[in-house]
Design a protein around this motif. Structure first.
Motif: not given
Length: 687
Positions: A47, A49, A238, A241, A542, A675-678, A680
């Motif tokens: 997944e 973003n 943060d 992580k 994670e 690096s800012k994207a989510e 999975t």
């Protein structure tokens, strides 16, 4: 087809995937695994973003790139390492496509069909297309070749494949270039910034400093409460992580040849000697049919032979056999095939061409006395030697490919020859030959000492017995000690890791570690020539590290912060005017010196990496003791003794800053967005 062949030779492995081959993947999956295709169709593999990516979607990226690689490299199969690299490449491309397409859509960035056509046939042709369609005779881009190719490509599926590949590549490149240029516009360096940077670099300071280390205060004298740790953790979460990882312990049962296996290999080579040594036996054919390694047609000087054979060959005759002898865990018999007087090296020049008609024509010219060097410069495709008239200089036997090597070493000085190799057709002129020396051509029959099926079964039985008797971590540890085995550790394994330490092809153990429960025993894995049994001993999911896991580091930081306050107060109380020596005496320290430090310095001699100390020294007033400042390792006070000023060109500094910003945009943009994207990533469940 000639154009397609040239594209193959020039294109290389491009980092973009073409949208073909999904149907082949689906049909192949259906044939090989029954209804697995229907079960996988809706399975999510990632997944990005909020965009769900199914198994078939990702696999299509992989299959497409595999198809391109096979076509481009003319192979029908891929080894494990190449397959892994292609899967990683497909994953990175898929992620980039999703995250960057979002950016392009938000900003209204697009590439039109007219732009693509312009990059193929217009004034500013894309470099990749220019390279592929350059006329080899003139060295100039040939627009007519492109147009002809576009008109004919639909007649050849492979040619169409290549064009679609290239078209997608240049489209993605143009999209990213537009996006990158927008960012560069926003990173304009102002005159004020350039002036400030130049001014900061104008001064270099020589200074003395004293330091009071945090370690000078006992930890026991500084109290850090659990609530302090909790508050710090919440404020800096943060920083903690973590990826999902697993720790394993394992024992390896290696399959090695037994004494019985060694004796079997020895008996085999001994029994073969009679037939191998018979002069009527073709030694080369016998080796190629029976040996572990094929015959290598090389003529070697005595000193080029193994130390084992050097004494044998001197005085030996053709067809004499030496052995059996043992070398590198291999039993061997060596028979002299030929003894020759040959030069150690030769000097030659050549003209390399690929057209048989042209080769015949050029060969006739040089045989007729035409200037060899002039013809080589004008016609040879070996550009490295063509510039020197085809001259290759002196080279030893075995340096060149075999047809070329044999032609040079087996013909007389001055000979002009024509031979063909995998590189093309060579027109050769043997210019000179070294002094003849004695060389030996040897055929060696080899029998490796390898383990038998019986030995393999015995080791497996040993591993199975160990696993059945020691199915808990406690028993596992006790048995390792009792049996004098070696306990090994695999730490911080990530879900997509390919191996555990140096275990060959141990991806399956990584997958098991992420599926198994804590302290559970594995099945018996077979990795290379080893049977492996392991336990999962640690698991991190994670997310964020727990407070307990980072408590120690937070506690140290908070202690140092508290110590800094105490030390700052102490240093202030010990200051006596501007006398740094008195301050050093008062704190039982010493005065250290640093010279020629400017604002851009990375570290200070005697202190190490201390940005706070650099900033303090380059901003302090000359001749005055500074206020105490906390650094990484302690608290500092400085006294600047000398300031050397120089002129830094603000215009040049502005240009340098602009260039640096441009490099950052070029090389960090995608990574910063990623690096800012989510994301999975669940590929480990499938591969």
């Amino acid at each position: 087809m000639a154009t397609l062949e040239r594209i193959r030779n020039k294109s290389g492995l491009l980092i973009i995937v073409i949208a073909v081959g999904l149907l082949a993947f689906l049909l192949g999956d259906l044939m090989s695994s029954g209804d697995s295709i229907f079960r996988r169709r809706n399975m999510q593999i990632a997944e990005i973003n909020g965009t769900s990516v199914s198994y078939p979607e990702y696999q299509s990226y992989v299959t497409e790139l595999e198809d391109y690689y096979k076509l481009n490299s003319r192979t029908s199969s891929l080894d494990e390492n190449t397959s892994y690299q292609i899967r990683e490449q497909a994953w990175n491309q898929m992620v980039q496509d999703v995250i960057m397409d979002e950016k392009y859509e938000d900003l209204g960035i697009a590439v039109t069909a007219d732009e693509i056509f312009e990059m193929a046939t217009g004034k500013n042709v894309h470099p990749q297309i220019r390279q592929m369609f350059t006329n080899p005779q003139t060295g100039a881009f040939d627009k007519a070749q492109v147009i002809n190719f576009l008109q004919q490509k639909n007649l050849d599926p492979n040619a169409n494949f290549y064009w679609l590949f290239l078209e997608k590549q240049i489209k993605k490149e143009r999209l990213f270039t537009k996006y990158r240029d927008l960012i560069k516009k926003g990173m304009y360096v102002t005159t004020a910034q350039a002036n400030a940077e130049a001014k900061a670099k104008e001064s270099k300071v020589d200074f003395d400093f004293v330091m009071k280390r945090y370690s000078s205060i006992p930890d026991s004298s500084v109290q850090v409460s659990d609530s302090d740790i909790k508050n710090y953790y919440s404020s800096h979460k943060d920083n903690y992580k973590q990826e999902a990882t697993r720790d394993v312990v394992y024992v390896s049962f290696d399959v090695k040849p037994s004494e019985e296996d060694r004796q079997m290999a020895n008996d085999w080579i001994a029994n073969a000697k009679t037939e191998f040594a018979n002069p009527a036996t073709d030694a080369i054919q016998y080796v190629n049919m029976n040996s572990e390694s094929n015959y290598i047609d090389r003529n070697l000087k005595v000193e080029q032979l193994s130390s084992t054979l050097q004494g044998f060959v001197q005085g030996a005759a053709v067809n004499e056999v030496y052995g059996p002898y043992l070398e590198n865990e291999t039993f061997k018999l060596s028979r002299i095939v030929a003894i020759k007087q040959m030069p150690d090296s030769v000097k030659a020049r050549h003209i390399l061409v690929n057209d048989p008609v042209l080769a015949d024509s050029l060969f006739a010219l040089v045989k007729g006395g035409a200037n060899f060097a002039t013809i080589a410069r004008a016609n040879s495709s070996d550009q490295g030697s063509a510039i020197n008239g085809g001259d290759l200089g002196w080279f030893a036997e075995g340096t060149m490919v075999k047809p070329f090597n044999d032609a040079c070493f087996e013909n007389d000085k001055g000979a002009i020859l024509k031979v063909e190799s995998q590189f093309g057709i060579h027109i050769i002129n043997v210019q000179d030959k070294g002094k003849p020396v004695t060389k030996y051509n040897i055929a060696t029959l080899e029998r490796n000492i390898s383990f038998s099926t019986k030995t393999n079964q015995q080791v497996y039985a040993q591993a199975a017995k160990f696993a059945s008797l020691n199915n808990t971590v406690e028993k596992f540890d006790e048995a390792i000690t009792a049996d004098n085995l070696v306990k090994r550790y695999g730490r911080n394994l990530k879900a997509n890791d390919r191996t555990v330490n140096n275990l060959i092809h141990s991806r399956e153990m990584v997958r098991w570690a992420f599926e198994a429960e804590m302290n559970s025993i594995s099945d018996i894995f077979e990795f290379g020539d080893s049977y492996v049994i392991g336990f999962v001993t640690g698991a991190k999911e994670e997310g964020y590290q727990s407070i307990a896991a980072v408590k120690g580091s937070i506690e140290r930081q908070l202690r140092n912060d508290a110590k800094a306050e105490v030390l700052i107060a102490e240093l202030n109380s010990k200051k006596q005017g501007n006398d740094i020596n008195a301050l050093a005496t008062g704190i039982e320290g010493e005065v250290m010196t640093a010279n020629q430090i400017n604002f851009g310095a990375f570290q200070v001699p005697g202190a190490g990496v201390e940005p706070a100390l650099v900033a303090l020294a380059t901003n302090a007033k000359s001749g005055e003791l500074s206020a105490p400042v906390a650094g990484n390792n302690g608290v500092y006070v400085v006294k600047v003794n000398n300031v050397v000023s120089s002129t830094v060109d603000a215009t040049a500094e502005k240009a340098q800053l602009s260039q640096t910003n441009g490099f950052k945009v070029d090389y960090q943009t995608t990574e910063a967005i990623r690096s800012k994207a989510e994301i999975t990533d669940e590929r480990s469940k499938f591969f």
